[in-house]
Design a protein around this motif. Structure first.
Motif, PDB file in Angstrom:
ATOM      1  N   THR A  25       0.811  -1.215   0.000  1.00 40.71           N
ATOM      2  CA  THR A  25       0.000   0.000   0.000  1.00 40.71           C
ATOM      3  C   THR A  25       0.847   1.269   0.000  1.00 40.71           C
ATOM      4  O   THR A  25       0.358   2.328   0.372  1.00 40.71           O
ATOM      5  N   LYS A  26       2.114   1.170  -0.373  1.00 39.35           N
ATOM      6  CA  LYS A  26       2.933   2.367  -0.409  1.00 39.35           C
ATOM      7  C   LYS A  26       2.322   3.351  -1.402  1.00 39.35           C
ATOM      8  O   LYS A  26       1.718   2.947  -2.402  1.00 39.35           O
ATOM      9  N   PRO A  27       2.445   4.633  -1.133  1.00 43.67           N
ATOM     10  CA  PRO A  27       1.755   5.629  -1.961  1.00 43.67           C
ATOM     11  C   PRO A  27       2.110   5.506  -3.441  1.00 43.67           C
ATOM     12  O   PRO A  27       3.264   5.338  -3.805  1.00 43.67           O
ATOM     13  N   LEU A  28       1.088   5.543  -4.266  1.00 41.31           N
ATOM     14  CA  LEU A  28       1.263   5.514  -5.713  1.00 41.31           C
ATOM     15  C   LEU A  28       0.299   6.516  -6.315  1.00 41.31           C
ATOM     16  O   LEU A  28      -0.913   6.406  -6.147  1.00 41.31           O
ATOM     17  N   HIS A  29       0.840   7.495  -7.017  1.00 42.15           N
ATOM     18  CA  HIS A  29       0.043   8.543  -7.644  1.00 42.15           C
ATOM     19  C   HIS A  29       0.256   8.471  -9.148  1.00 42.15           C
ATOM     20  O   HIS A  29       1.389   8.539  -9.631  1.00 42.15           O
ATOM     21  N   VAL A  30      -0.828   8.317  -9.877  1.00 44.44           N
ATOM     22  CA  VAL A  30      -0.796   8.109 -11.325  1.00 44.44           C
ATOM     23  C   VAL A  30      -1.563   9.238 -12.004  1.00 44.44           C
ATOM     24  O   VAL A  30      -2.651   9.611 -11.563  1.00 44.44           O
ATOM     25  N   LEU A  31      -0.996   9.769 -13.080  1.00 44.72           N
ATOM     26  CA  LEU A  31      -1.653  10.825 -13.851  1.00 44.72           C
ATOM     27  C   LEU A  31      -1.779  10.382 -15.302  1.00 44.72           C
ATOM     28  O   LEU A  31      -0.789  10.035 -15.940  1.00 44.72           O
ATOM     29  N   ALA A  32      -3.004  10.386 -15.821  1.00 45.15           N
ATOM     30  CA  ALA A  32      -3.265  10.004 -17.208  1.00 45.15           C
ATOM     31  C   ALA A  32      -3.564  11.245 -18.039  1.00 45.15           C
ATOM     32  O   ALA A  32      -4.485  12.004 -17.726  1.00 45.15           O
ATOM     33  N   PHE A  33      -2.795  11.436 -19.098  1.00 45.24           N
ATOM     34  CA  PHE A  33      -3.038  12.498 -20.067  1.00 45.24           C
ATOM     35  C   PHE A  33      -3.859  11.930 -21.221  1.00 45.24           C
ATOM     36  O   PHE A  33      -3.608  10.815 -21.688  1.00 45.24           O
ATOM     37  N   TYR A  34      -4.818  12.729 -21.687  1.00 39.76           N
ATOM     38  CA  TYR A  34      -5.601  12.300 -22.842  1.00 39.76           C
ATOM     39  C   TYR A  34      -6.067  13.532 -23.611  1.00 39.76           C
ATOM     40  O   TYR A  34      -5.999  14.660 -23.119  1.00 39.76           O
ATOM     41  N   ALA A  35      -6.519  13.302 -24.827  1.00 37.65           N
ATOM     42  CA  ALA A  35      -7.048  14.374 -25.675  1.00 37.65           C
ATOM     43  C   ALA A  35      -8.525  14.129 -25.926  1.00 37.65           C
ATOM     44  O   ALA A  35      -8.957  12.979 -26.068  1.00 37.65           O
ATOM     45  N   PHE A 241      -2.644  -4.840 -18.783  1.00 41.41           N
ATOM     46  CA  PHE A 241      -2.681  -3.412 -18.467  1.00 41.41           C
ATOM     47  C   PHE A 241      -2.512  -3.183 -16.969  1.00 41.41           C
ATOM     48  O   PHE A 241      -1.790  -2.273 -16.537  1.00 41.41           O
ATOM     49  N   GLU A 242      -3.189  -4.008 -16.173  1.00 39.76           N
ATOM     50  CA  GLU A 242      -3.088  -3.871 -14.716  1.00 39.76           C
ATOM     51  C   GLU A 242      -1.678  -4.213 -14.239  1.00 39.76           C
ATOM     52  O   GLU A 242      -1.071  -3.469 -13.456  1.00 39.76           O
ATOM     53  N   ASN A 243      -1.152  -5.333 -14.709  1.00 35.31           N
ATOM     54  CA  ASN A 243       0.216  -5.723 -14.344  1.00 35.31           C
ATOM     55  C   ASN A 243       1.223  -4.634 -14.696  1.00 35.31           C
ATOM     56  O   ASN A 243       2.123  -4.320 -13.908  1.00 35.31           O
ATOM     57  N   ALA A 244       1.090  -4.094 -15.904  1.00 36.25           N
ATOM     58  CA  ALA A 244       2.062  -3.112 -16.391  1.00 36.25           C
ATOM     59  C   ALA A 244       2.078  -1.873 -15.507  1.00 36.25           C
ATOM     60  O   ALA A 244       3.152  -1.382 -15.122  1.00 36.25           O
ATOM     61  N   LEU A 245       0.903  -1.370 -15.174  1.00 40.68           N
ATOM     62  CA  LEU A 245       0.849  -0.166 -14.351  1.00 40.68           C
ATOM     63  C   LEU A 245       1.405  -0.424 -12.953  1.00 40.68           C
ATOM     64  O   LEU A 245       2.164   0.384 -12.405  1.00 40.68           O
ATOM     65  N   LEU A 246       1.060  -1.562 -12.370  1.00 40.57           N
ATOM     66  CA  LEU A 246       1.556  -1.874 -11.032  1.00 40.57           C
ATOM     67  C   LEU A 246       3.070  -2.084 -11.043  1.00 40.57           C
ATOM     68  O   LEU A 246       3.772  -1.686 -10.105  1.00 40.57           O
ATOM     69  N   TRP A 247       3.585  -2.690 -12.098  1.00 36.75           N
ATOM     70  CA  TRP A 247       5.033  -2.865 -12.204  1.00 36.75           C
ATOM     71  C   TRP A 247       5.743  -1.519 -12.305  1.00 36.75           C
ATOM     72  O   TRP A 247       6.730  -1.271 -11.599  1.00 36.75           O
ATOM     73  N   LEU A 248       5.225  -0.654 -13.128  1.00 40.86           N
ATOM     74  CA  LEU A 248       5.824   0.675 -13.276  1.00 40.86           C
ATOM     75  C   LEU A 248       5.765   1.453 -11.965  1.00 40.86           C
ATOM     76  O   LEU A 248       6.652   2.242 -11.659  1.00 40.86           O
ATOM     77  N   GLY A 249       4.711   1.211 -11.192  1.00 47.13           N
ATOM     78  CA  GLY A 249       4.549   1.905  -9.919  1.00 47.13           C
ATOM     79  C   GLY A 249       5.269   1.240  -8.762  1.00 47.13           C
ATOM     80  O   GLY A 249       5.139   1.681  -7.613  1.00 47.13           O
ATOM     81  N   GLY A 250       6.027   0.178  -9.038  1.00 50.10           N
ATOM     82  CA  GLY A 250       6.800  -0.471  -8.003  1.00 50.10           C
ATOM     83  C   GLY A 250       6.030  -1.432  -7.133  1.00 50.10           C
ATOM     84  O   GLY A 250       6.511  -1.881  -6.094  1.00 50.10           O
ATOM     85  N   ARG A 251       4.826  -1.792  -7.557  1.00 53.97           N
ATOM     86  CA  ARG A 251       3.983  -2.692  -6.769  1.00 53.97           C
ATOM     87  C   ARG A 251       4.115  -4.154  -7.182  1.00 53.97           C
ATOM     88  O   ARG A 251       3.703  -5.042  -6.463  1.00 53.97           O
ATOM     89  N   ASN A 252       4.642  -4.413  -8.355  1.00 54.46           N
ATOM     90  CA  ASN A 252       4.623  -5.762  -8.933  1.00 54.46           C
ATOM     91  C   ASN A 252       5.979  -6.021  -9.567  1.00 54.46           C
ATOM     92  O   ASN A 252       6.168  -5.808 -10.742  1.00 54.46           O
ATOM     93  N   GLN A 253       6.934  -6.470  -8.763  1.00 58.11           N
ATOM     94  CA  GLN A 253       8.318  -6.608  -9.243  1.00 58.11           C
ATOM     95  C   GLN A 253       8.673  -8.069  -9.507  1.00 58.11           C
ATOM     96  O   GLN A 253       8.020  -8.966  -9.003  1.00 58.11           O
TER      97      GLN A 253
END
Length: 253
Positions: A25-35, A241-253
């Motif tokens: 549960t370590k803090p993870l803040h994600v920002l999505a840019f879209y058009a 998609f879920e795995n990728a985001l969690l891996w990038l956020g350090g949750r799924n190594q």
């Protein structure tokens, strides 16, 4: 003595549990840019992806924000987030591009979809061409499902996926130069040879066409999926998609 040993064992279990929970549960803040403008199929995907990641954020306990203001691509703003997503567009000004480069070179993480990686000339943004490892070369049309092969099943981003799966209808890109010749690139998924020829109006006739990869010099994943309103209809692909985001956020190594 036995009572003391039991007390120590209980303390060790509690300490391990607390450490594990903290790590999850370590803090993870994600920002999505879209058009909100551009090709309707790209807008449709972005809006569905926002809903998908909003639900995921509740399930996986992280903060998920969105913005359609690409001037939020500034160093002062990006430093608040551990992961940045580009759902259906990319930075267009020198200020935005410089801020993103600085963010990535100082430990930021990025997940880009489909047209976010579109650039048909290295001269457009040389740093990004090196970051992505290649540039757009061609495409298939109309959008069609395709069989994807998993290149590296040991990578956390594709954990739990079968050796191959059918990805929903999408416009598929080809790339040059060859990503396999770049030692910094790890390809995660590739169009299966059984797909060819792929397309009718515009056809990919064969060859090695990666669709998902990471540049190991950075915390990043690019994936070609992201065209139309069918992308999020595959359970296997949604897991990626879920795995990728969690891996990038350090949750799924």
């Amino acid at each position: 003595m036995i009572r003391l040993m039991r007390s120590l064992s209980i303390f060790a279990i509690l300490a391990f549990t607390a450490t594990t929970l903290f790590g999850q549960t370590k803090p993870l803040h994600v920002l999505a840019f879209y058009a909100t403008h551009g090709e309707q199929d790209h807008v449709d995907f972005a809006l569905q992806a926002i809903s998908f990641f909003q639900e995921m954020s509740k399930r996986d306990h992280f903060d998920f924000e969105t913005t359609s203001n690409w001037d939020d691509m500034s160093s002062s703003h990006l430093k608040q987030y551990q992961v940045v997503l580009w759902l259906n567009d990319a930075p267009s000004t020198a200020m935005q591009r410089t801020a993103f480069q600085d963010y990535m070179e100082h430990g930021g993480a990025w997940l880009g979809f489909h047209v976010a990686g579109y650039m048909d000339s290295r001269a457009t943004w040389p740093w990004f061409a090196d970051f992505l490892g290649t540039v757009f070369s061609g495409n298939s049309w109309p959008p069609l499902p395709a069989r994807l092969d998993i290149d590296d099943p040991s990578h956390p981003a594709v954990k739990g996926l079968p050796a191959s799966y059918t990805s929903p209808a999408n416009e598929w890109y080809s790339w040059q130069p060859d990503l396999r010749k770049n030692h910094d690139i790890k390809v995660l998924m590739t169009l299966a040879p059984s797909n060819y020829p792929l397309g009718f109006k515009d056809t990919l006739t064969g060859g090695d066409v990666p669709v998902t990869w990471t540049n190991t010099k950075y915390k990043m994943i690019y994936t070609n999926m992201g065209h139309g309103n069918k992308i999020l209809t595959s359970q296997e692909q949604n897991l990626f998609f879920e795995n990728a985001l969690l891996w990038l956020g350090g949750r799924n190594q």
